[in-house]
Motif scaffolding. Structure first.
Motif, PDB file in Angstrom:
ATOM      1  N   ILE A   5       0.838  -1.208   0.000  1.00  0.00           N
ATOM      2  CA  ILE A   5       0.000   0.000   0.000  1.00  0.00           C
ATOM      3  C   ILE A   5       0.866   1.250   0.000  1.00  0.00           C
ATOM      4  O   ILE A   5       0.568   2.245  -0.672  1.00  0.00           O
ATOM      5  CB  ILE A   5      -0.944  -0.008   1.218  1.00  0.00           C
ATOM      6  N   TYR A   6       1.949   1.187   0.739  1.00  0.00           N
ATOM      7  CA  TYR A   6       2.873   2.325   0.836  1.00  0.00           C
ATOM      8  C   TYR A   6       3.309   2.816  -0.542  1.00  0.00           C
ATOM      9  O   TYR A   6       3.311   4.015  -0.827  1.00  0.00           O
ATOM     10  CB  TYR A   6       4.073   1.891   1.674  1.00  0.00           C
ATOM     11  N   ASP A   9       0.410   4.363  -2.558  1.00  0.00           N
ATOM     12  CA  ASP A   9       0.065   5.666  -1.987  1.00  0.00           C
ATOM     13  C   ASP A   9       1.090   6.723  -2.397  1.00  0.00           C
ATOM     14  O   ASP A   9       0.735   7.837  -2.807  1.00  0.00           O
ATOM     15  CB  ASP A   9      -0.004   5.533  -0.463  1.00  0.00           C
ATOM     16  N   SER A  27       0.417   9.893  -4.818  1.00  0.00           N
ATOM     17  CA  SER A  27       0.667  11.213  -4.242  1.00  0.00           C
ATOM     18  C   SER A  27       1.607  12.049  -5.095  1.00  0.00           C
ATOM     19  O   SER A  27       1.590  13.277  -5.031  1.00  0.00           O
ATOM     20  CB  SER A  27       1.251  11.078  -2.832  1.00  0.00           C
ATOM     21  N   TYR A  42      -5.463  11.923  -1.612  1.00  0.00           N
ATOM     22  CA  TYR A  42      -6.002  11.272  -0.422  1.00  0.00           C
ATOM     23  C   TYR A  42      -6.061   9.763  -0.640  1.00  0.00           C
ATOM     24  O   TYR A  42      -6.306   9.289  -1.753  1.00  0.00           O
ATOM     25  CB  TYR A  42      -7.403  11.792  -0.095  1.00  0.00           C
ATOM     26  N   CYS A  43      -5.858   9.043   0.448  1.00  0.00           N
ATOM     27  CA  CYS A  43      -5.903   7.588   0.411  1.00  0.00           C
ATOM     28  C   CYS A  43      -6.892   7.110   1.470  1.00  0.00           C
ATOM     29  O   CYS A  43      -6.807   7.500   2.632  1.00  0.00           O
ATOM     30  CB  CYS A  43      -4.516   7.012   0.686  1.00  0.00           C
ATOM     31  N   LEU A  66      -8.671  -0.082  -1.369  1.00  0.00           N
ATOM     32  CA  LEU A  66      -7.804   1.096  -1.380  1.00  0.00           C
ATOM     33  C   LEU A  66      -8.412   2.061  -2.386  1.00  0.00           C
ATOM     34  O   LEU A  66      -8.579   1.732  -3.552  1.00  0.00           O
ATOM     35  CB  LEU A  66      -6.391   0.708  -1.801  1.00  0.00           C
ATOM     36  N   LEU A  92      -8.056   5.889  -3.887  1.00  0.00           N
ATOM     37  CA  LEU A  92      -7.153   7.033  -3.992  1.00  0.00           C
ATOM     38  C   LEU A  92      -7.846   8.147  -4.770  1.00  0.00           C
ATOM     39  O   LEU A  92      -8.405   7.913  -5.845  1.00  0.00           O
ATOM     40  CB  LEU A  92      -5.861   6.627  -4.701  1.00  0.00           C
ATOM     41  N   LEU A 143       1.322  -0.571   7.632  1.00  0.00           N
ATOM     42  CA  LEU A 143       1.577   0.735   7.044  1.00  0.00           C
ATOM     43  C   LEU A 143       2.889   1.291   7.574  1.00  0.00           C
ATOM     44  O   LEU A 143       3.176   1.179   8.768  1.00  0.00           O
ATOM     45  CB  LEU A 143       0.443   1.713   7.378  1.00  0.00           C
ATOM     46  N   MET A 178      -4.431  10.184   4.840  1.00  0.00           N
ATOM     47  CA  MET A 178      -4.951   8.821   4.737  1.00  0.00           C
ATOM     48  C   MET A 178      -6.053   8.592   5.762  1.00  0.00           C
ATOM     49  O   MET A 178      -5.989   9.086   6.888  1.00  0.00           O
ATOM     50  CB  MET A 178      -3.825   7.805   4.951  1.00  0.00           C
TER      51      MET A 178
END
Length: 740
Positions: free
Chosen positions: A450-451, A454, A458, A468-469, A490, A492, A519, A525
């Motif tokens: 996920i990192y 994201d 971004s 935004y997540c 997820l 975004l 995370l 987030m």
């Protein structure tokens, strides 16, 4: 042919003979000027055009940016060099067509020290010595032109020794030439070898580099391609194409990514064909932009990269065909068929870039190649040393940034490539990574990645937009009205300052049996999950929480230090229902405006206060499930609003989203959630339709309520709705209708 420039300059078609190319490093020569040292010729009359081909039909060509890098006195050869997929073959055929030359794909069969004379003899016919002599004369005085293409591919079957012998033969034939008559094309690495060989044998040459196209040339390229195909578009269609290209640029991110990707002639050709196919299907081109959006396992940018990889693999077709028959009796033809497949290319690229030397290239870098017969291993290794340094992904022995993102996606998801993942993890990924990752992973994301997604998303945020997540539960795919607490999504969103959503990406999160969500960063987030969330470090070493909302059953702070940061009006909200823990010796640091609101588990709350003493000034009740006669605070209102509306997946349906009444009522049966549900029913935002509730998207807009606003506790935007809630609350208390 010159076409008048439209008002917005979108389709600025210019003749390849009178257009100059302007790029960062200065004015570049156009093709007409570059070839001013040769003359237009008549195509010789030949008996056979099987090798020396006459280009009878104009093929598509868009003028490439050119820069002269070398000019010897009385040059006899002109060399065009460029990285892979920049348009050398299109240029070669264009020159042959417009200048009356003969085109020769020198990779079509092996070449050596007698190939040039042999092909001329074959072309004019055996016994036609006088015609053969006349062709030599025309070459020496510039009345005939040969365009020799694909020297890189030729080296695969002829080896560099064969290429050197071939060039020596050309030098002998052109010993008395008074004008250039041979045009060569090669990739950058091969062009250096050609130059060195020409210097050694005294064959003088003029050299040009073909540069990448500038991104603003993309619409011109596509426009000329469509015109070549007989398609003339109007201004509305032009705007659709322009929007399509802008969407692609948005995915690519930085200027260097855009240039190194869109600048490829091969990529632009693929994009142009995409427009052409869409035009055939729907001439209005209204849906063109949607083709760029990642959809499950289909993404345009990923598909383009796969086509480039297949293009690399196809260059070895002659070698594979030459040895395949030997393997059939042993039922090992698959070993040959898979040579230089995608996985092999990627693994070999990693080793080569790490070592920066062709001497380190080894057959067993890719284990499957060990099944080749010994004599074929020797031959294949020679080919690899010639070909791998010139891979389309490389520039001066390094992977281009846009392809690094792709390689990161592959290395995270392919166990055979995972040892290379660390090479790319320290770089900030872009949207190219995201699109490739989602394509490779069937539109889903593994929780430990996920990192990366994201961060990649971004990277698209600008000075007037924010990414935004959201991580929350999703409905089962086969029944959008049912519940599945185990399935997470997820979501975004790129939102502009005026509250509009510019870009949205949705992905299902892979996790098994309520596995924890891990995370290493939570910025802009919102996390709302049943189960455990672990805050653990990445290669950066610590975890940062900023402008985040985390609600879960269990929260584990498994990092040397967790930073809770807020700036300006930002806030962090932490709600833990069952249990909290921290790494032994781990630090909790609260920085900035220190706007942190945290709700500890009800059970053993006093113990948690001692364990997490840093949180004590910020502990409060956010969920507020108690019945009350006092109006809920705005943070409690927003949390309840979120818990009610997140049940309605507004991103998945056409029209107003729906949910079974009994499910909403069961989740929002008491406290603030029940009060807010009744308020929303009072306003008409939630309304009944048989056995289901529906959420009115129109009413959400009227009340200034959005997904981003309630997920990220945007009190400013939600103040209007809260004021209405306060008025309703006072009347409901007075009339005893808070829960009716």
């Amino acid at each position: 042919m010159v076409k008048v420039i439209s008002k917005n300059g979108f389709f600025e078609y210019l003749s390849p003979f009178n257009s100059y190319i302007y790029i960062e490093r200065g004015v570049r020569m156009n093709l007409d000027n570059a070839l001013s040292i040769i003359q237009k010729c008549q195509v010789p009359k030949l008996k056979s055009y099987s090798t020396l081909q006459e280009i009878k039909h104009e093929e598509f060509y868009y003028p490439s940016p050119l820069i002269k890098t070398r000019a010897d006195d009385n040059s006899k050869v002109i060399l065009f060099s460029a990285p892979g997929a920049v348009g050398k073959t299109a240029l070669a055929k264009h020159i042959a067509y417009y200048y009356g030359g003969l085109y020769w794909n020198v990779a079509s069969k092996p070449v050596g020290g007698t190939s040039f004379a042999g092909e001329i003899a074959h072309a004019v016919g055996v016994g036609n010595g006088a015609q053969q002599d006349d062709l030599y004369r025309k070459l020496n005085c510039g009345e005939s032109i040969f365009v020799l293409d694909s020297f890189d591919e030729a080296a695969l079957i002829s080896r560099r020794d064969g290429i050197k012998d071939f060039l020596c033969e050309i030098g002998e034939i052109l010993a008395d030439a008074t004008s250039p008559s041979i045009v060569l094309t090669a990739r950058t690495e091969m062009s250096r070898f050609i130059c060195d060989t020409c210097d050694e044998i005294g064959l003088t040459l003029t050299c040009f580099d073909i540069d990448y196209f500038e991104e603003n040339e993309a619409p011109l390229f596509i426009g000329k391609y469509l015109e070549h195909k007989g398609i003339r578009v109007n201004q509305k269609q032009e705007r659709s194409i322009e929007a399509y290209l802008e969407e692609i640029k948005l995915h690519l991110g930085t200027k260097i990514n855009r240039k190194s990707f869109i600048g490829y002639a091969q990529v632009l050709s693929i994009l142009a064909r995409q427009v052409e196919m869409e035009y055939i299907t729907e001439a209005s081109l209204d849906n063109l932009v949607s083709l760029v959006q990642p959809q499950e396992d289909d993404c345009l940018i990923y598909d383009i990269i796969q086509q480039l990889i297949l293009r690399e693999q196809s260059k070895l077709e002659n070698f594979r065909n030459s040895i395949r028959e030997k393997y059939i009796p042993f039922h090992k033809e698959h070993v040959v068929d898979m040579l230089y497949c995608k996985e092999e290319q990627l693994i070999r690229l990693q080793f080569f870039v790490a070592a920066q030397s062709i001497d380190t290239i080894a057959i067993d870098d890719y284990p499957n190649c060990s099944d080749l017969f010994p004599e074929d291993q020797v031959e294949y290794l020679t080919l690899l040393k010639d070909w791998l340094p010139q891979h389309v992904f490389l520039y001066e022995h390094d992977v281009l940034p846009v392809f690094s993102d792709y390689l990161l996606a592959e290395s995270l998801l392919n166990s055979n490539l995972e040892l290379f993942a660390e090479e790319y993890q320290s770089k900030l990924p872009t949207r190219v990574f995201m699109d490739c990752y989602l394509s490779l992973n069937n539109g889903a994301v593994n929780s430990e990645h996920i990192y990366y997604l994201d961060l990649a998303f971004s990277s698209q945020a600008g000075t007037q937009s924010t990414a935004y997540c959201d991580i929350s539960s999703i409905d089962e795919e086969d029944n959008p009205l049912s519940d599945s607490d185990e399935n997470l999504s997820l979501y975004l969103t790129l939102t502009t300052d005026d509250g509009n959503s510019d870009l949205d990406v949705f992905a299902k999160i892979h996790r098994v049996a309520y596995a924890p969500i891990c995370l290493c960063r939570a910025e802009n987030m919102s996390v709302s999950v049943d189960g455990k969330v672990i805050l653990s470090p990445s290669f950066l070493g610590n975890v940062t929480i900023r402008e985040a909302s985390i609600e879960c059953d269990d929260l584990e702070l498994d990092a040397p230090e967790v930073f809770f940061e807020t700036y300006g009006s930002e806030e962090n909200h932490i709600i833990v229902h069952k249990a909290m823990s921290r790494k032994p010796g781990g630090k909790i640091t609260i920085k900035g405006t220190q706007k942190l609101r945290i709700q500890l588990p009800d059970k053993n709350r006093d113990e948690y206060k001692r364990q997490f003493y840093e949180f004590m000034p910020y502990v409060c009740s956010i969920t507020d499930d108690e019945d009350t006669k006092c109006c809920d605070k705005i943070e409690q209102f927003v949390h309840a609003l979120k818990k009610v509306l997140e049940q309605f997946k507004v991103d998945k349906y056409d029209g107003d989203p729906a949910k079974y009444k009994e499910k909403i009522d069961a989740r929002c049966h008491s406290g603030c959630k029940a009060r807010v549900l009744n308020f929303l029913k009072y306003t008409g935002l939630i309304y009944e339709d048989g056995i289901i509730y529906k959420a009115s998207l129109k009413k959400m807009d009227e009340l200034h309520i959005s997904r981003v606003a309630y997920n990220h506790f945007d009190y400013v935007q939600l103040q209007y709705a809260y004021n209405l809630y306060s008025e309703w609350f006072a009347k409901a208390v007075a009339t005893s209708t808070l829960y009716s």
